[in-house]
Design a protein around this motif. Sequence first.
Motif, PDB file in Angstrom:
ATOM      1  N   ILE A  59      -1.500  -9.467   9.733  1.00  0.00           N
ATOM      2  CA  ILE A  59      -0.073  -9.751   9.524  1.00  0.00           C
ATOM      3  C   ILE A  59       0.513  -8.758   8.528  1.00  0.00           C
ATOM      4  O   ILE A  59       1.589  -8.193   8.735  1.00  0.00           O
ATOM      5  CB  ILE A  59       0.118 -11.187   9.001  1.00  0.00           C
ATOM      6  CG1 ILE A  59      -0.493 -12.192   9.969  1.00  0.00           C
ATOM      7  CG2 ILE A  59       1.599 -11.481   8.784  1.00  0.00           C
ATOM      8  CD1 ILE A  59      -0.501 -13.617   9.449  1.00  0.00           C
ATOM      9  N   VAL A  60      -0.202  -8.527   7.432  1.00  0.00           N
ATOM     10  CA  VAL A  60       0.251  -7.579   6.413  1.00  0.00           C
ATOM     11  C   VAL A  60       0.365  -6.181   7.011  1.00  0.00           C
ATOM     12  O   VAL A  60       1.330  -5.451   6.749  1.00  0.00           O
ATOM     13  CB  VAL A  60      -0.713  -7.574   5.208  1.00  0.00           C
ATOM     14  CG1 VAL A  60      -0.345  -6.460   4.229  1.00  0.00           C
ATOM     15  CG2 VAL A  60      -0.689  -8.924   4.500  1.00  0.00           C
ATOM     16  N   LYS A  61      -0.608  -5.814   7.815  1.00  0.00           N
ATOM     17  CA  LYS A  61      -0.621  -4.480   8.433  1.00  0.00           C
ATOM     18  C   LYS A  61       0.590  -4.277   9.338  1.00  0.00           C
ATOM     19  O   LYS A  61       1.276  -3.242   9.267  1.00  0.00           O
ATOM     20  CB  LYS A  61      -1.913  -4.294   9.226  1.00  0.00           C
ATOM     21  CG  LYS A  61      -2.059  -2.928   9.858  1.00  0.00           C
ATOM     22  CD  LYS A  61      -3.399  -2.821  10.587  1.00  0.00           C
ATOM     23  CE  LYS A  61      -3.559  -1.466  11.257  1.00  0.00           C
ATOM     24  NZ  LYS A  61      -4.869  -1.372  11.979  1.00  0.00           N
ATOM     25  N   VAL A  62       0.872  -5.254  10.196  1.00  0.00           N
ATOM     26  CA  VAL A  62       2.012  -5.153  11.108  1.00  0.00           C
ATOM     27  C   VAL A  62       3.324  -5.122  10.334  1.00  0.00           C
ATOM     28  O   VAL A  62       4.207  -4.298  10.608  1.00  0.00           O
ATOM     29  CB  VAL A  62       2.002  -6.331  12.104  1.00  0.00           C
ATOM     30  CG1 VAL A  62       3.309  -6.365  12.908  1.00  0.00           C
ATOM     31  CG2 VAL A  62       0.822  -6.214  13.052  1.00  0.00           C
ATOM     32  N   ALA A  63       3.449  -6.014   9.352  1.00  0.00           N
ATOM     33  CA  ALA A  63       4.682  -6.073   8.559  1.00  0.00           C
ATOM     34  C   ALA A  63       4.914  -4.783   7.793  1.00  0.00           C
ATOM     35  O   ALA A  63       6.045  -4.277   7.722  1.00  0.00           O
ATOM     36  CB  ALA A  63       4.619  -7.261   7.598  1.00  0.00           C
ATOM     37  N   GLU A 126      -5.327  -8.405  -4.842  1.00  0.00           N
ATOM     38  CA  GLU A 126      -4.954  -7.032  -4.472  1.00  0.00           C
ATOM     39  C   GLU A 126      -3.727  -7.022  -3.556  1.00  0.00           C
ATOM     40  O   GLU A 126      -2.816  -6.201  -3.727  1.00  0.00           O
ATOM     41  CB  GLU A 126      -6.129  -6.332  -3.783  1.00  0.00           C
ATOM     42  CG  GLU A 126      -5.904  -4.861  -3.498  1.00  0.00           C
ATOM     43  CD  GLU A 126      -5.854  -4.011  -4.758  1.00  0.00           C
ATOM     44  OE1 GLU A 126      -5.332  -2.879  -4.682  1.00  0.00           O
ATOM     45  OE2 GLU A 126      -6.335  -4.465  -5.819  1.00  0.00           O
ATOM     46  N   LEU A 127      -3.699  -7.931  -2.593  1.00  0.00           N
ATOM     47  CA  LEU A 127      -2.557  -8.000  -1.680  1.00  0.00           C
ATOM     48  C   LEU A 127      -1.279  -8.353  -2.429  1.00  0.00           C
ATOM     49  O   LEU A 127      -0.212  -7.788  -2.155  1.00  0.00           O
ATOM     50  CB  LEU A 127      -2.813  -9.032  -0.585  1.00  0.00           C
ATOM     51  CG  LEU A 127      -3.812  -8.653   0.502  1.00  0.00           C
ATOM     52  CD1 LEU A 127      -3.961  -9.790   1.513  1.00  0.00           C
ATOM     53  CD2 LEU A 127      -3.400  -7.367   1.227  1.00  0.00           C
ATOM     54  N   ARG A 128      -1.384  -9.285  -3.365  1.00  0.00           N
ATOM     55  CA  ARG A 128      -0.208  -9.656  -4.157  1.00  0.00           C
ATOM     56  C   ARG A 128       0.320  -8.465  -4.956  1.00  0.00           C
ATOM     57  O   ARG A 128       1.527  -8.198  -4.990  1.00  0.00           O
ATOM     58  CB  ARG A 128      -0.563 -10.792  -5.119  1.00  0.00           C
ATOM     59  CG  ARG A 128      -0.642 -12.168  -4.476  1.00  0.00           C
ATOM     60  CD  ARG A 128      -1.225 -13.174  -5.457  1.00  0.00           C
ATOM     61  NE  ARG A 128      -1.207 -14.522  -4.908  1.00  0.00           N
ATOM     62  CZ  ARG A 128      -0.280 -15.436  -5.157  1.00  0.00           C
ATOM     63  NH1 ARG A 128       0.710 -15.137  -5.983  1.00  0.00           N
ATOM     64  NH2 ARG A 128      -0.322 -16.629  -4.618  1.00  0.00           N
ATOM     65  N   ILE A 129      -0.584  -7.739  -5.595  1.00  0.00           N
ATOM     66  CA  ILE A 129      -0.181  -6.581  -6.409  1.00  0.00           C
ATOM     67  C   ILE A 129       0.488  -5.521  -5.550  1.00  0.00           C
ATOM     68  O   ILE A 129       1.566  -5.000  -5.871  1.00  0.00           O
ATOM     69  CB  ILE A 129      -1.401  -5.992  -7.133  1.00  0.00           C
ATOM     70  CG1 ILE A 129      -1.924  -6.971  -8.188  1.00  0.00           C
ATOM     71  CG2 ILE A 129      -1.061  -4.646  -7.778  1.00  0.00           C
ATOM     72  CD1 ILE A 129      -3.229  -6.553  -8.822  1.00  0.00           C
ATOM     73  N   GLN A 130      -0.161  -5.207  -4.426  1.00  0.00           N
ATOM     74  CA  GLN A 130       0.357  -4.142  -3.557  1.00  0.00           C
ATOM     75  C   GLN A 130       1.673  -4.544  -2.900  1.00  0.00           C
ATOM     76  O   GLN A 130       2.601  -3.741  -2.801  1.00  0.00           O
ATOM     77  CB  GLN A 130      -0.689  -3.822  -2.488  1.00  0.00           C
ATOM     78  CG  GLN A 130      -1.991  -3.252  -3.024  1.00  0.00           C
ATOM     79  CD  GLN A 130      -1.994  -1.733  -3.025  1.00  0.00           C
ATOM     80  OE1 GLN A 130      -1.004  -1.095  -2.669  1.00  0.00           O
ATOM     81  NE2 GLN A 130      -3.101  -1.145  -3.421  1.00  0.00           N
ATOM     82  N   ALA A 131       1.747  -5.793  -2.436  1.00  0.00           N
ATOM     83  CA  ALA A 131       2.977  -6.253  -1.782  1.00  0.00           C
ATOM     84  C   ALA A 131       4.135  -6.317  -2.776  1.00  0.00           C
ATOM     85  O   ALA A 131       5.276  -5.969  -2.446  1.00  0.00           O
ATOM     86  CB  ALA A 131       2.746  -7.628  -1.148  1.00  0.00           C
ATOM     87  N   LEU A 184      -0.898   0.117   0.911  1.00  0.00           N
ATOM     88  CA  LEU A 184      -1.180  -1.232   1.395  1.00  0.00           C
ATOM     89  C   LEU A 184      -1.900  -1.192   2.741  1.00  0.00           C
ATOM     90  O   LEU A 184      -2.811  -1.993   2.996  1.00  0.00           O
ATOM     91  CB  LEU A 184       0.127  -2.024   1.511  1.00  0.00           C
ATOM     92  CG  LEU A 184       0.027  -3.499   1.893  1.00  0.00           C
ATOM     93  CD1 LEU A 184      -1.010  -4.219   1.049  1.00  0.00           C
ATOM     94  CD2 LEU A 184       1.389  -4.169   1.758  1.00  0.00           C
ATOM     95  N   LEU A 185      -1.513  -0.275   3.591  1.00  0.00           N
ATOM     96  CA  LEU A 185      -2.191  -0.126   4.881  1.00  0.00           C
ATOM     97  C   LEU A 185      -3.663   0.276   4.694  1.00  0.00           C
ATOM     98  O   LEU A 185      -4.532  -0.150   5.455  1.00  0.00           O
ATOM     99  CB  LEU A 185      -1.477   0.915   5.748  1.00  0.00           C
ATOM    100  CG  LEU A 185      -0.118   0.493   6.310  1.00  0.00           C
ATOM    101  CD1 LEU A 185       0.575   1.670   6.990  1.00  0.00           C
ATOM    102  CD2 LEU A 185      -0.278  -0.666   7.300  1.00  0.00           C
ATOM    103  N   LYS A 186      -3.924   1.084   3.656  1.00  0.00           N
ATOM    104  CA  LYS A 186      -5.306   1.495   3.366  1.00  0.00           C
ATOM    105  C   LYS A 186      -6.138   0.276   2.960  1.00  0.00           C
ATOM    106  O   LYS A 186      -7.302   0.144   3.364  1.00  0.00           O
ATOM    107  CB  LYS A 186      -5.302   2.521   2.240  1.00  0.00           C
ATOM    108  CG  LYS A 186      -6.685   3.050   1.840  1.00  0.00           C
ATOM    109  CD  LYS A 186      -7.277   3.904   2.946  1.00  0.00           C
ATOM    110  CE  LYS A 186      -8.458   4.743   2.466  1.00  0.00           C
ATOM    111  NZ  LYS A 186      -9.527   3.992   1.808  1.00  0.00           N
ATOM    112  N   VAL A 187      -5.548  -0.617   2.183  1.00  0.00           N
ATOM    113  CA  VAL A 187      -6.248  -1.843   1.791  1.00  0.00           C
ATOM    114  C   VAL A 187      -6.584  -2.677   3.029  1.00  0.00           C
ATOM    115  O   VAL A 187      -7.705  -3.189   3.158  1.00  0.00           O
ATOM    116  CB  VAL A 187      -5.388  -2.672   0.815  1.00  0.00           C
ATOM    117  CG1 VAL A 187      -6.034  -4.044   0.572  1.00  0.00           C
ATOM    118  CG2 VAL A 187      -5.221  -1.935  -0.496  1.00  0.00           C
ATOM    119  N   CYS A 188      -5.625  -2.802   3.939  1.00  0.00           N
ATOM    120  CA  CYS A 188      -5.857  -3.563   5.169  1.00  0.00           C
ATOM    121  C   CYS A 188      -6.934  -2.903   6.029  1.00  0.00           C
ATOM    122  O   CYS A 188      -7.787  -3.577   6.612  1.00  0.00           O
ATOM    123  CB  CYS A 188      -4.565  -3.686   5.969  1.00  0.00           C
ATOM    124  SG  CYS A 188      -3.272  -4.649   5.156  1.00  0.00           S
TER     125      CYS A 188
END
Length: 386
Positions: A59-63, A126-131, A184-188
């Motif tokens: 979901i994060v990747k698509v968004a 990590e997702l919270r920080i990056q987003a 963020l995409l790299k994290v995903c």
Amino acid sequence: MSTKSKSTDMRGLISLTKTTQTLLAHFQSSLSPSQTSSTPSVALIPGSSSVPEPNPLEIVKVATTLLKSHTTTLSLLLLTPPLTPSAIVKKIGDVSSEVLSNLVAAASGTAIQGQKDQLGDLMRVELRIQARRLIGTWGEVLALVLRFAEKREKATGKDEGPTESERQDVLAATGVVWEACDSLLKVCQDGVVGLVVKKAEQWRSVLMDAVEELKEWGEDVADEDDEDKAEGSDEEDGGFGDEDDIFGAANKLGKGDKDLKTLLDDSVKRLKKVSMLYQALIKRRLKTFPQSPVSADATNGESTEALADPIQTLDQLMVLLKGIPETVDDLASAFYDLDEEEAKDTLDKCCREAKSAVDLVKKSWTGTDDVFTTWSGKWTAALEAA
């Protein structure tokens, strides 16, 4: 289109932009470290069915991919005269109502109801920080939209487009958003395994730096002859030595601190073995962490408590791996204070934490003995004998 209609559209754009800025502030607040997830959040990929997407990273990747695309289009709308409020309004609406809402829900949410969490605490943080960072960068683009709209609302002549300075501002802001999206995409793309391996390697590096500093500090034993010479030089310069002599002597090992020096040497030996443990855990446990739940076939039908929730075990392991370098910092402070008892206690604590990490994942993720299981037994014996 009449001038009155254009003015109305421009005011509508200004109003939407300000409202969206408030929404972004709310999004960022919901992603702050002080906020914790309460009820599970269900996010859907735009255009998907009502069935929740099981992997939040998708979901994060698509968004994030959509946000990068929308930002590119928005920047072109800002750079191409005349400014078209209706097109920009639609683009901002798409971003706030679909893209960012899904991104925030996936980044801040817990596991979907009835499913186990696939991400773990480290990835959630990590997702919270990056987003949060990404939303902040998009807010800068939104600020440019407001500036351009307010400028056009006041203008009376033909729209000549942005100035060169304004063009550079748009390109710079867009580039920052792209960079945040790529990060963020790299994290995903790397997933949970990539993140935990990266963090463990960073913590091992911190540990090794601390060990090297301790080793160098222990080798800097004050020489009695040098001290005598320093005293003589103090007399020559009125009783004042250099800054290192004045402020460094209090926490330097002297030749009489033999017990402390022995403890320091033992500490360095043990900590080097702990560093070896990080390497083994990275190779045999972190890099082999299952990307999907462990099946019964993988364990020959055997069920173990350790496999009930692998991500929880991984979280516990990462807490220990993060804490060990912090304990070593405390150990270094004890040595610098020449506090032998505190140094002993802290060294014991560090070794206990390392052995706890071993015990936690002694068996493989499938609940069986493997190369690491055998190696860990030898490692524990060597650590205790050091």
